[in-house]
Design an enzyme around this catalytic site. Structure first.
Site, PDB file in Angstrom:
ATOM      1  CG  HIS A   1      15.234  11.113 -17.337  1.00  0.00           C
ATOM      2  ND1 HIS A   1      14.425  12.266 -18.095  1.00  0.00           N
ATOM      3  CD2 HIS A   1      14.397   9.968 -17.931  1.00  0.00           C
ATOM      4  CE1 HIS A   1      13.497  11.362 -18.049  1.00  0.00           C
ATOM      5  NE2 HIS A   1      13.469  10.394 -17.637  1.00  0.00           N
TER       6      HIS A   1
ATOM      7  CG  ASP B   1       8.655  10.585 -24.367  1.00  0.00           C
ATOM      8  OD1 ASP B   1       8.610   9.511 -23.974  1.00  0.00           O
ATOM      9  OD2 ASP B   1       8.768  11.345 -23.302  1.00  0.00           O
TER      10      ASP B   1
ATOM     11  NE  ARG C   1       5.667   2.758 -22.498  1.00  0.00           N
ATOM     12  CZ  ARG C   1       7.184   3.670 -22.017  1.00  0.00           C
ATOM     13  NH1 ARG C   1       7.308   4.716 -22.125  1.00  0.00           N
ATOM     14  NH2 ARG C   1       7.658   3.209 -20.883  1.00  0.00           N
TER      15      ARG C   1
ATOM     16  CB  SER D   1       9.700   7.252 -23.066  1.00  0.00           C
ATOM     17  OG  SER D   1      10.012   7.842 -22.219  1.00  0.00           O
TER      18      SER D   1
ATOM     19  CE  LYS E   1      11.529  11.921 -21.520  1.00  0.00           C
ATOM     20  NZ  LYS E   1      10.223  10.687 -21.303  1.00  0.00           N
TER      21      LYS E   1
HETATM   22  N1  URA Z   1      10.618   7.636 -17.807  1.00  0.00           N
HETATM   23  C1  URA Z   1      10.751   8.297 -18.653  1.00  0.00           C
HETATM   24  O1  URA Z   1      11.152   8.983 -19.425  1.00  0.00           O
HETATM   25  N2  URA Z   1      10.106   7.113 -19.701  1.00  0.00           N
HETATM   26  C2  URA Z   1       9.474   5.671 -19.549  1.00  0.00           C
HETATM   27  O2  URA Z   1       9.314   5.361 -20.918  1.00  0.00           O
HETATM   28  C3  URA Z   1      10.191   5.468 -18.374  1.00  0.00           C
HETATM   29  C4  URA Z   1      10.702   6.422 -17.229  1.00  0.00           C
END
Ligand code: URA
Length: 435
Positions: free
Chosen positions: A82, A161, A168, A183, A187
């Site tokens: 990620h 999220d 956001r 966040s 996930k």
């Molecule tokens: N990637 C994400 O999944 N969440 C964030 O808040 C920023 C980048």
């Protein structure tokens, strides 16, 4: 409990209890707490921060807001990666098929664009028919069948999220360590991966502008992963200039496909091979980063990564002809070049400005729910350290709406700094945390 009391408590810099955080997250997920209260709370968190305990509780509340996958029945290590978000960061599009072609299962939940930074799902949706909206059952079945899946948050995993992320994006509450860490890690925990490589971006085009803040974010996320029995490492990578050349959804997808065909910009290829090598290493598939690089590079030269990408696209309803022949992907109606006004050396190609230019062209969202134009964007033709001549092309801008072009060009011009003496290009990596 009342949402307003939780907001004022955070506004006044007090620590929230687990019960308060659970109340807020479940209330928002179930539509009992409105967007305006959640936005006010997110701003209070952005301004006042959270303790490590609050961040851990927030992450778990978000991870538990929907299903959490137990993928042990698959019998193999599930790896994931990620990025904290950047400009031109199309890494997942190439890395996921590379690692899957190496024999590891890649089960990934990705996001949409956030602010000026692009999102993997928006890029994949440039492929006609492609759907990232999978049920939990479909996610697991696909992982079993072809060993790769890239889904959005609209399925039943971490729905909190999905909602907070979109909010956001439209309320200036993206660059907050607690909100980014929770966040991303919610996930990752919900999607069940055993081994996770986090690509923490640092610099002008990243949400973390300094190495110090990026390191803190990385350490928080690695700690949350460990608390939840996951193998997690974080790479710190520079995001002062866009990664590769393409910025914009279909343009980035094309560049990722080119990379899988053995072409494309060198910095992007190196970055992808590096992330893939770390994924292979923490999944115990290779013994060293060098071996990981070589194994990953072989999936490009033998065509197996591109084949895996086509399988992924077909399984998720897309037409893989667009992968074999990316020239078929949506193209903007017009192009214009931005040229250097003097000779010299490139000192800056400010990634944030380039990302903002892409949003102005229609390639990102100005507010929640906006429809994006996948064909528009910018091809960046120079890198920090390049020697350039007056009149040389700096950017090629792909656009559809004439009323957007001048503002986009102004942003791009602001992004460039040219100096008279040679400039040393930035290093490709800034460190690894958690290894
Ligand atoms: N990637 C994400 O999944 N969440 C964030 O808040 C920023 C980048």
């Amino acid at each position: 409990m009342r949402a307003v009391d939780i907001i004022t408590k955070k506004r006044d810099q007090f620590e929230l209890s687990k019960e308060e955080i659970d109340f807020l997250i479940s209330g928002y997920t179930n539509d009992e707490i409105p967007d305006y209260q959640m936005a006010a709370w997110a701003m209070a968190v952005l301004l006042n921060g959270m303790s490590h305990e609050e961040i851990a509780n927030l992450t778990l509340a978000m991870a538990n807001s929907g299903d959490t996958l137990d993928l042990r029945e698959l019998g193999s290590t599930i790896v994931d990666k990620h990025s904290t978000g950047g400009v031109g960061d199309k890494t997942t599009l190439s890395v996921a098929p590379i690692v899957a072609a190496c024999g590891l299962a890649v089960g990934k939940m990705s996001g949409r664009g956030l602010g000026y930074s692009g999102g993997t799902i928006d890029k994949l949706e440039s492929i006609p028919g492609f759907s990232a909206n999978l049920s939990t059952e479909a996610f697991i079945a696909q992982l079993k069948q072809i060993g790769i899946v890239i889904a959005s948050q609209s399925m039943d995993l971490a729905p909190a999220d999905g909602k907070i992320y979109a909010l956001r994006d439209a309320t200036g509450t993206v660059p907050s360590i607690p909100l980014i860490a929770s966040s991303i890690m919610s996930k990752k925990i919900a999607a069940g991966a055993d081994a996770i490589v986090l690509d923490v971006k640092v610099g002008d085009g990243a949400f973390m502008k300094t190495l110090e803040s990026a390191r803190t974010l990385a350490e928080v996320m690695v700690a949350i992963g460990k608390l939840n029995q996951r193998r997690v490492i974080a790479l710190l990578s520079p995001m002062d200039q866009p990664l590769g050349s393409a910025v914009g959804n279909a343009l980035e997808l094309k560049e990722a496909i080119l990379m899988l065909k053995g072409e494309g910009p060198a910095d992007y290829r190196e970055h992808c091979l590096n992330i893939a090598a770390y994924m292979l290493l923490i999944a115990n598939t290779v013994n060293s980063i060098d071996e990981g690089h070589q194994k990953a590079a072989r999936t490009i030269s033998d065509g197996s990564a591109l084949k895996k990408f086509c399988e992924l696209v077909e399984m998720q309803g897309g037409d893989s002809e667009f992968i074999r022949n990316p020239e078929l992907l949506a193209r903007a109606a017009h192009r214009v070049e931005v040229k250097a006004e003097c000779a010299g050396y490139i000192q800056a190609v400010k990634a944030q400005n380039v990302g903002e230019a892409c949003v102005i062209l229609g390639g990102g969202r100005a507010k929640k729910g906006d429809v994006i134009d996948s064909s528009v964007g910018v091809m960046v033709q120079v890198k920090i350290g390049d020697r350039i001549e007056k009149g040389q092309t700096l950017f090629q801008v792909h656009y559809n709406k004439a009323e957007t072009i001048q503002n986009a060009i102004d942003k791009l011009k602001e992004s460039i700094q040219i100096v008279m003496s040679p400039v040393v290009p930035p290093p490709p990596n800034l460190g690894v945390i958690g290894l």
